[in-house]
Write an enzyme that holds these catalytic residues in place. Structure first.
Site, PDB file in Angstrom:
ATOM      1  N   HIS A  48      11.299   1.174   3.744  1.00 29.82           N
ATOM      2  CA  HIS A  48      11.509   0.293   4.887  1.00 29.82           C
ATOM      3  C   HIS A  48      11.554  -1.161   4.432  1.00 29.82           C
ATOM      4  O   HIS A  48      10.978  -1.525   3.412  1.00 29.82           O
ATOM      5  CB  HIS A  48      10.372   0.417   5.902  1.00 29.82           C
ATOM      6  CG  HIS A  48      10.156   1.805   6.391  1.00 29.82           C
ATOM      7  ND1 HIS A  48      11.006   2.421   7.271  1.00 29.82           N
ATOM      8  CD2 HIS A  48       9.187   2.708   6.119  1.00 29.82           C
ATOM      9  CE1 HIS A  48      10.562   3.643   7.524  1.00 29.82           C
ATOM     10  NE2 HIS A  48       9.460   3.840   6.832  1.00 29.82           N
ATOM     11  N   ASN A  69       7.884   6.441  -4.575  1.00 29.48           N
ATOM     12  CA  ASN A  69       8.261   6.448  -3.171  1.00 29.48           C
ATOM     13  C   ASN A  69       7.257   5.589  -2.416  1.00 29.48           C
ATOM     14  O   ASN A  69       6.092   5.960  -2.299  1.00 29.48           O
ATOM     15  CB  ASN A  69       8.242   7.903  -2.679  1.00 29.48           C
ATOM     16  CG  ASN A  69       8.798   8.060  -1.294  1.00 29.48           C
ATOM     17  OD1 ASN A  69       8.850   7.128  -0.504  1.00 29.48           O
ATOM     18  ND2 ASN A  69       9.189   9.280  -0.975  1.00 29.48           N
ATOM     19  N   ASN A 103      -6.938  -7.501 -10.055  1.00 27.20           N
ATOM     20  CA  ASN A 103      -8.222  -7.753  -9.429  1.00 27.20           C
ATOM     21  C   ASN A 103      -8.758  -9.074  -9.986  1.00 27.20           C
ATOM     22  O   ASN A 103      -8.285 -10.132  -9.622  1.00 27.20           O
ATOM     23  CB  ASN A 103      -9.180  -6.587  -9.678  1.00 27.20           C
ATOM     24  CG  ASN A 103     -10.395  -6.622  -8.791  1.00 27.20           C
ATOM     25  OD1 ASN A 103     -10.525  -7.518  -7.964  1.00 27.20           O
ATOM     26  ND2 ASN A 103     -11.276  -5.678  -8.933  1.00 27.20           N
ATOM     27  N   ALA A 162      -1.787   6.514   4.118  1.00 27.08           N
ATOM     28  CA  ALA A 162      -1.589   5.201   4.728  1.00 27.08           C
ATOM     29  C   ALA A 162      -2.903   4.460   4.910  1.00 27.08           C
ATOM     30  O   ALA A 162      -3.931   5.042   5.246  1.00 27.08           O
ATOM     31  CB  ALA A 162      -0.893   5.360   6.072  1.00 27.08           C
TER      32      ALA A 162
END
Length: 185
Positions: free
Chosen positions: A92, A109, A119, A154
């Site tokens: 997206h 992906n 970090n 997610a």
């Protein structure tokens, strides 16, 4: 890394296949992600080969650098050269930030809102294996390793290494949530 025209063709074909495109070239008023990825790959090619050849390659490198930068700003992607392996799939438009020190394998992906970075040590970034799926809003940072065939759920925050392949990880901080199934693609 793209070091010759055969490598460039292989990377472009793998990216096209990963994006599910059948056309020869991106459409003028569509295919934004594909346009960005092509610009990235051409910039990588000319960056890696311009030292060996003529002034013309340096000019082409400058051109593709401008095109890559334009698409980066326009679409919200920050993906530096020579970081992602072939078969990159950006799903997206939207914020995607990858450190220039990261190393990402084949068939990566990734969704929007992902940040892959350092970090405390600025030169130590994540090393991500082949066939890794990263869901929306994931943060991966630090001197860590992600094995092959891993799916990252997610909204996860990954700050430690996962060396077992073919698993699903998720949460804040990330932990194994399915030890029998990894990347679904």
């Amino acid at each position: 890394m793209i070091n010759n025209k055969m490598d460039l063709k292989r990377y472009l074909d793998a990216d096209k296949k990963a994006l599910g495109k059948k056309r020869k070239r991106p459409r003028f008023l569509a295919d934004e992600v594909w346009k960005f990825q092509r610009a990235l790959r051409y910039r990588e090619y000319y960056k890696n080969t311009r030292k060996k050849h003529s002034f013309v390659k340096s000019v082409k490198y400058a051109f593709w650098s401008i095109v890559h930068h334009h698409y980066s700003v326009k679409y919200g992607f920050q993906v530096p050269c020579n970081v992602c392996g072939e078969g990159l799939r950006i799903n997206h438009l939207g914020c995607l930030i990858i450190s220039g020190n990261a190393q990402i394998g084949k068939n990566f992906n990734v969704h929007q809102g992902v940040n892959i970075g350092v970090n405390v040590d600025l030169d130590k970034a994540p090393v991500i294996g082949d066939n890794v799926f990263v869901g929306p809003g994931v943060q991966i940072f630090g001197d860590i390793t992600i094995a092959d065939d891993i799916a990252i759920a997610a909204g996860s925050t990954v700050n430690k290494s996962f060396n077992q392949p073919n698993i699903t990880i998720g949460g804040v901080p990330a932990k194994i949530i399915n030890s029998e199934k990894g990347n679904p693609f």
